[in-house]
Structure formats: structure tokens, C-alpha cells
Design an enzyme around this catalytic site. Structure first.
Site, PDB file in Angstrom:
ATOM      1  N   LYS A   1       0.814  -1.231   0.000  1.00  0.00           N
ATOM      2  CA  LYS A   1       0.000   0.000   0.000  1.00  0.00           C
ATOM      3  C   LYS A   1       0.849   1.282   0.000  1.00  0.00           C
ATOM      4  O   LYS A   1       0.495   2.260  -0.659  1.00  0.00           O
ATOM      5  CB  LYS A   1      -0.971   0.006   1.184  1.00  0.00           C
ATOM      6  CG  LYS A   1      -2.111  -0.993   1.039  1.00  0.00           C
ATOM      7  CD  LYS A   1      -3.074  -0.869   2.214  1.00  0.00           C
ATOM      8  CE  LYS A   1      -4.253  -1.827   2.062  1.00  0.00           C
ATOM      9  NZ  LYS A   1      -5.264  -1.627   3.122  1.00  0.00           N
TER      10      LYS A   1
ATOM     11  N   ASP B   1     -10.512   2.539   2.150  1.00  0.00           N
ATOM     12  CA  ASP B   1     -10.707   1.906   3.454  1.00  0.00           C
ATOM     13  C   ASP B   1     -11.588   2.758   4.372  1.00  0.00           C
ATOM     14  O   ASP B   1     -12.465   2.238   5.064  1.00  0.00           O
ATOM     15  CB  ASP B   1      -9.359   1.628   4.132  1.00  0.00           C
ATOM     16  CG  ASP B   1      -8.627   0.448   3.499  1.00  0.00           C
ATOM     17  OD1 ASP B   1      -9.305  -0.460   2.970  1.00  0.00           O
ATOM     18  OD2 ASP B   1      -7.382   0.437   3.530  1.00  0.00           O
TER      19      ASP B   1
END
Length: 277
Positions: free
Chosen positions: A67, A103
Site C-alpha cells: 500500500k 478503506d
């Protein structure tokens, strides 16, 4: 060859449930597309990123440990990715590779579905100061919660986050958690506590007021020890599976041109998969 191609990449990646989620939606909507899991070692990630266009991908998802590398490797980033410091969704716009982070969106949408009106329930106590907690704090701030209390065993990590997200975000050591819960309307666990049968509680829901909501971003097991304790105390609880399902929505819409629905049937399918494994 399928018309539109997307992927999820991580290392390892075999455990990912994303192919099941996106595969379900592709079938539901009769879209000619594919979504596959691709294991890419950290040393190969930059080369993988730069070759996406030539391999015909519309974009994809990025998970651990890539990420931060994706954040550094894309040409443009959305506001959420900038705030969170990580990228979990990739797409092309006018030939330019963009990175976003869904997220926080997934966290908020899960609460919207299962605890409507939750954003009026401040102050919030957030357990943990890792990458997941950054996404949660971003979502809480976006929804207007002005008093966010990060509790972490390593105080310095919590302090780093409180400075990043200032104002209204404070840092506390684990010993302070009891008094911080006394007037909190929302308790969020972002740590791995409760996974793999670890029954240790880093916060006792008995100390929360009656109107409090308790949510855990861990979804294996679905009911963590924290959620079980909160339910026993009569509090509203929200498990972490919905965050996984909802965070997948924006990427699917970008790659395949249709905003998918998180349905009870999809949830049942993923719960069944969790129980098998």
C-alpha cells in the site's frame, strides 16, 4: 479475452477474498470482465505497477505489503490516499495512473448500513495507531466527529497520528483507556487483538455509556471478544466484514462502470467462505 480486466495484488495473496467479491458482482451484473489475484514480491512491485497499461488492466486493488509502495508509485492520488498515506485502489484516467484509498469509505459505509446515525455519536475512542487506524480516523473526521482519542501501547505512534490529523485528535497510552471510555459514543478496534482466538481485551465495553456503538475492523472471527463483551453489555455492535465489502465498491465502479450493491447474499457467501477456512 475478457473485455475489462482488474486484479488484487499483495504478497502473499492467496487468502484474499476480493476475487470472490468482485467475481460475484461481475456475475450479478452480467459484465464481461475479470478480476484475479496476483502475487507480486516487494522487489518486483515497481515493475509490476509500470506494466499495468501494457497488460490491459483497467486498474486493481493493492493490499499488504504494497500500500505504501503504491502510494509512492502512482502519478496522481485522491484526497483520501493523501490523508491516509496509503493506496489500496488503482485506476487509469486519461492514460494517467491514479491511486486512491477506499478503506475509510468502507468503514463509514459499513456503519451507515448497520448503525444509521452513528456519526452523531462522538466522542470516538480508536484502539491502535497502525495503517488501519489512519483510515478510520480519516473517516471519522470526514463525518464531523470532533473529539477522537487514539489509544496505543506505543504512545509515540499515537502522538504521530494526532499531529497528522490535528485538530481534535488526541493521543493516549493504554492505561488511560478506562477514563476515555466514560463519555465515548463510539469505540473502534483497529488492532489485531481478537484475531486467532486471542481473547485479550484492550478496552472494557462495560465502561461505555448505554448509547455507545462498538465496532471492530477484524472480521475473522466475525464476533471478536470485544464485540461479544459489548453485546453482553447490551450495546450496539457492528462487525468488520462490511468494511471489507463496502471498500470494494468504488474500485468496481471505476473499472467496470457500474456501482455494485453490498447485498445480504454477498455477505452470506463471504461468511460461508470464512467458516470453511
Amino acid at each position: 479475452m475478457a473485455d475489462k480486466r482488474a486484479f488484487v495484488t499483495g504478497h502473499p495473496i492467496a487468502h484474499s477474498r476480493s476475487p470472490k467479491i468482485h467475481g460475484y458482482w461481475l456475475r450479478q451484473y452480467g459484465i464481461d470482465g475479470s478480476y484475479q489475484a496476483i502475487d507480486v514480491a516487494p522487489a518486483d512491485f515497481a515493475a509490476f505497477l509500470s506494466s499495468l497499461g501494457e497488460h490491459g488492466y483497467h486498474g486493481g486493488n493493492v493490499t499488504i505489503p504494497h500500500k505504501e509502495a503504491a502510494f509512492a508509485g502512482v502519478a496522481r492520488r485522491d484526497h483520501a490516499a493523501e490523508e491516509i498515506g496509503a493506496v489500496n485502489t488503482l485506476w487509469f484516467e486519461d492514460g494517467v495512473l491514479w491511486g486512491g484509498n477506499t478503506d475509510g469509505y468502507g468503514f463509514a459505509a459499513n456503519l451507515d448500513e448497520h448503525a444509521a446515525g452513528w456519526a452523531a455519536n462522538g466522542p470516538a475512542v480508536v484502539l491502535g495507531a497502525g495503517g488501519a487506524s489512519r483510515a478510520v480516523i480519516h473517516a471519522l473526521k470526514e463525518r464531523g466527529i470532533r473529539d477522537i482519542r487514539i489509544v496505543n501501547r506505543t504512545l509515540a505512534r499515537a502522538e504521530e497520528l494526532s499531529r497528522h490529523f490535528d485538530p481534535g485528535v488526541s493521543a493516549h497510552g493504554a492505561a488511560a483507556v478506562g477514563e476515555l471510555l466514560a463519555d465515548a459514543g463510539l469505540l473502534v478496534n483497529t488492532t489485531a487483538l481478537g484475531m486467532h482466538g486471542d481473547a485479550t481485551l484492550s478496552a472494557d465495553p462495560a465502561r461505555l455509556p448505554d448509547h455507545a456503538i462498538v465496532t471492530d475492523i477484524v472480521y475473522v472471527p466475525l464476533e471478536t471478544p470485544l464485540l461479544a463483551a459489548a453485546r453482553a453489555r447490551g450495546l450496539k455492535t457492528v462487525d468488520g466484514l462490511g468494511m471489507l465489502l463496502h471498500q470494494a465498491v468504488p474500485g468496481f465502479e471505476r473499472w467496470f462502470g457500474r456501482k455494485p450493491e453490498v447485498t445480504p447474499e454477498l455477505r452470506r457467501m463471504i461468511v460461508a467462505d470464512i467458516e470453511v477456512h
